[in-house]
Design an enzyme around this catalytic site. Structure first.
Site, PDB file in Angstrom:
ATOM      1  N   SER A   9     -26.310   4.057 -18.215  1.00  0.00           N
ATOM      2  CA  SER A   9     -26.810   5.424 -18.072  1.00  0.00           C
ATOM      3  C   SER A   9     -26.814   6.238 -19.351  1.00  0.00           C
ATOM      4  CB  SER A   9     -25.985   6.161 -17.018  1.00  0.00           C
ATOM      5  OG  SER A   9     -26.118   5.529 -15.773  1.00  0.00           O
ATOM      6  N   THR A  10     -25.896   5.952 -20.259  1.00  0.00           N
ATOM      7  CA  THR A  10     -25.800   6.782 -21.460  1.00  0.00           C
ATOM      8  C   THR A  10     -25.773   5.931 -22.719  1.00  0.00           C
ATOM      9  OG1 THR A  10     -23.389   6.785 -21.535  1.00  0.00           O
ATOM     10  CG2 THR A  10     -24.429   8.502 -20.187  1.00  0.00           C
TER      11      THR A  10
END
Length: 179
Positions: A9-10
């Site tokens: 996600s990041t």
């Protein structure tokens, strides 16, 4: 052909463990990206689906690497199936190339969606209970009410600029604008 898909996600998260697991299953090609699972526009996922051929199998380490919602997960697996490909998830031992695997996939996906909704409900209940005890969540304001009044006075009466006030009060220019 076995095709892997890895996602985090990041930018701070790493794809290494997922890629290693996919390579260990014999993935000949791996598509990877760093983007939230809630976003529908994921270029590598779209590119992978476009390049699928009949008989390919898409492998992920966990099915939540494809999506965070049941609706989206089902539509992505449907798009994979429309290309004539199957879907496998290593952690949940799901393989949609068989009828039993498709059943297990739908049961697991439903349970996961139920659990996400329960977590959301419990979080909301906890926030309501905390507010009832006088706790207010979120970040504290950068400027107190008195300082906000002072900012407005200095801007309106003294004609000071936003940049100057931001430096003076040690806050961002947007904080000054909101005040």
């Amino acid at each position: 052909m076995i095709i892997g898909y890895a996602r985090v996600s990041t930018e701070e998260q790493h794809l290494d463990a997922q890629i290693s697991a996919l390579e260990a299953t014999g993935a000949e090609r791996i598509f990877s990206e760093k983007v939230s699972g809630t976003k529908r526009t994921r270029p590598e996922l779209d590119r992978m689906i476009d390049q699928l051929r009949d008989g390919d199998v898409v492998v992920v380490t966990k099915y939540d690497r494809l999506s965070r919602s049941l609706q989206d997960l089902l539509s992505i697996v449907e798009a994979i199936r429309d290309q004539g490909a199957g879907f496998r998830s290593l952690a949940e031992d799901i393989d949609t190339t068989t009828p039993a695997g498709r059943l297990v996939f739908h049961v697991f996906a439903s349970i996961a969606q139920f659990e996400r909704e329960r977590i959301s409900e419990r979080t909301k209940e906890g926030l309501v209970a905390a507010r009832g005890r006088g706790r207010i969540g979120g970040r504290p304001p950068a400027l107190s009410a008195e300082r906000r009044t002072e900012v407005v006075r200095m801007r309106d009466k003294e004609g000071r600029g936003i940049a100057e006030l931001a430096r003076l009060f040690d806050v961002s220019q947007n904080t000054i604008r909101r005040a």
